[in-house]
Design a protein around this motif. Structure first.
Motif, short mmCIF file in Angstrom:
data_model
loop_
_atom_site.label_atom_id
_atom_site.label_comp_id
_atom_site.label_asym_id
_atom_site.label_seq_id
_atom_site.Cartn_x
_atom_site.Cartn_y
_atom_site.Cartn_z
N ASN A 1 0.72 -1.13 -0.03
CA ASN A 1 -0.06 -0.10 0.05
C ASN A 1 0.86 1.23 -0.11
OD1 ASN A 1 -3.22 -0.51 0.30
ND2 ASN A 1 -2.09 -2.07 1.61
N VAL A 2 1.95 1.18 0.65
CA VAL A 2 2.64 2.46 0.75
C VAL A 2 3.55 2.73 -0.55
CG1 VAL A 2 4.96 3.33 1.77
CG2 VAL A 2 3.30 2.23 3.22
N VAL A 3 3.87 1.63 -1.22
CA VAL A 3 4.48 1.83 -2.46
C VAL A 3 3.44 2.13 -3.71
CG1 VAL A 3 5.60 0.54 -4.53
CG2 VAL A 3 6.22 0.04 -2.27
N LEU A 4 2.24 1.80 -3.51
CA LEU A 4 0.92 2.27 -4.41
C LEU A 4 0.91 3.52 -4.26
CD1 LEU A 4 -1.14 -0.91 -4.55
CD2 LEU A 4 0.28 0.06 -6.07
N ARG A 5 0.86 4.08 -2.86
CA ARG A 5 0.70 5.32 -2.59
C ARG A 5 1.54 6.31 -3.07
NH1 ARG A 5 1.13 9.32 1.74
NH2 ARG A 5 -0.47 10.55 1.60
N ALA A 6 2.81 5.91 -2.93
CA ALA A 6 4.35 6.65 -3.45
C ALA A 6 4.00 6.80 -5.11
CB ALA A 6 5.40 5.93 -3.12
N ALA A 7 3.53 5.79 -5.72
CA ALA A 7 3.20 5.91 -7.02
C ALA A 7 2.09 6.77 -7.66
CB ALA A 7 3.10 4.39 -7.56
N GLY A 8 1.46 7.32 -6.48
CA GLY A 8 0.46 8.18 -7.00
C GLY A 8 -1.12 7.55 -6.86
N LEU A 9 -1.23 6.30 -6.43
CA LEU A 9 -2.44 5.54 -6.21
C LEU A 9 -2.99 5.51 -4.91
CD1 LEU A 9 -1.53 2.24 -8.62
CD2 LEU A 9 -2.66 4.40 -9.27
N SER A 10 -3.69 6.44 -4.68
CA SER A 10 -4.43 6.69 -3.01
C SER A 10 -5.65 5.95 -2.94
CB SER A 10 -4.55 8.05 -2.79
OG SER A 10 -5.50 8.80 -3.72
#
Length: 400
Positions: A84-93
């Motif tokens: 989840n942290v990686v996805l959020r860093a990629a702009g996927l909230s």
């Protein structure tokens, strides 16, 4: 013993799966669950994951493989949080932020930082990710403490990732429960902290009582997000009062419940929906859960369902507790800690349940594990010579 399961535990798990599927089907028929496709996905997820949990250990090819699979279960929360942290860093909230997202984070303020509560793309809510992270924090810590031949680097990484998840989601209660469980599991071989799960049926009254005690201390300002909201368990008191009042007037439906989202079908959620009218992250305030797994279970599946689920949780905790005492240097204490932390968070959240599938998945897997021969209260021990290595490493003894 490969493939053998406890029939009583397996039947209870099957009954839980059936209750969930029937509850979802009833809610779809009543128009309170959403689309049929959504309901079918939820029902299939519950059934498949429960079966996977049973086969995960019972179908392992060797004792080493069983141990590694148990460790994988313990590390799964850290993997989930990290993803989840990686996805959020990629702009996927998170598409649906969930209740409380965007509010100031008190845990960050305690360490001198400022920020808001974060919602992630794969999580069903801010609080649910915090619960998973807290469970992973406890499991990772127990792996580091109890399993001597497991990599300290891996367990330390899991602990840090899960701690980060707790702080980002500002899950104060979940973090506190993880600390309590770790403290009670770290000393000796009794693992008495698992017995706290027995307090779940009384949880609304216990939480209200603790909040009342805090009201008379100087900790209110430090623990509250806004004003003195900790005195009302961050508003949960205003949710539980109408629900308890509703249940105080017996109805025949309360025996079998109202189906999934029982708070909507019963109409009781209309009594507390006003609390969420101004929350921009809540699309329909009447669908908000009761924030307590016991109250939610009664509304969804009735008192009959509460007895079935209570028996299943009791059996799972008992079998895993006995396995942990017999093999204290194995991953069993970490698995039990993960399960205990998640269940204890049911005091203030309606989880684990179909509403929070991300939390329900590890619980179903652990319940499936508890059905296997490996978690039996009477594992087959042969001779003292062959038993000794198993007790040191946590591996099941090899039969001669």
């Amino acid at each position: 013993s490969r493939g053998r399961t406890s029939q009583a535990a397996a039947l209870l798990l099957l009954a839980y799966v059936a209750l969930t599927c029937i509850g979802i089907a009833r809610a779809i028929a009543q128009g309170t669950y959403g689309s049929g496709q959504h309901g079918l996905t939820g029902a299939l997820t519950v059934g498949v994951v429960a079966g996977f949990g049973v086969m995960l250990i019972s179908r392992a090819g060797s004792e080493r493989e069983r141990r590694d699979r148990l460790i994988a279960v313990c590390l799964s929360p850290a993997v989930f949080v990290a993803t989840n942290v990686v996805l959020r860093a990629a702009g996927l909230s998170g598409a649906a932020l969930g209740t409380g997202a965007g509010a100031p984070s008190d845990l960050l303020q305690l360490v001198g930082l400022s920020g808001t509560r974060v919602s992630y793309s794969l999580s069903s809510g801010v609080n649910s990710l915090g619960v998973i992270a807290a469970g992973g924090l406890a499991a990772g810590t127990l792996l580091a403490i109890r399993v001597p031949d497991f990599s300290r680097w891996v367990s330390s990484a899991a602990i840090l990732v899960c701690l980060y998840g707790c702080i980002e989601s500002d899950s104060r209660a979940a973090l506190l429960m993880a600390i309590v469980v770790v403290a009670s599991f770290s000393v000796g071989r009794r693992f008495l902290g698992a017995g706290l799960v027995a307090l779940l049926p009384l949880s609304p009254f216990l939480v209200i009582g603790v909040a009342g005690l805090l009201a008379n201390t100087g900790a209110v300002a430090a623990l509250s997000r806004t004003g003195n909201d900790v005195v009302t368990a961050t508003g949960r008191l205003y949710i539980w009062r109408p629900v308890i009042s509703f249940l105080e007037h017996p109805h025949a439906e309360q025996l079998i419940g109202y189906g999934a989202n029982g708070q909507v079908t019963s109409g009781v959620s209309a009594s507390y929906a006003y609390l969420f009218m101004s929350d921009q992250t809540v699309s329909n305030p009447t669908t908000v859960t009761t924030h307590n797994i016991v109250l939610q279970t009664i509304l969804d599946y009735g008192y009959i369902g509460l007895v079935v689920i209570g028996a299943l949780v009791a059996v799972a905790v008992t079998r895993l507790w006995r396995a942990s005492r017999r093999y204290p240097a194995s991953p069993f204490p970490a698995v039990l800690a993960l399960f205990t932390v998640i269940m204890l968070n049911g005091m203030t959240e309606a989880l684990p349940s179909y509403t929070f599938l991300d939390v329900l998945v590890p619980v179903l897997v652990i319940m499936g594990i508890s059905c296997t021969e490996l978690a039996s209260p009477r594992p087959r021990l042969t001779t003292a010579v062959r038993t000794a290595p198993a007790l040191r490493t946590g591996r099941a003894p090899v039969r001669s």
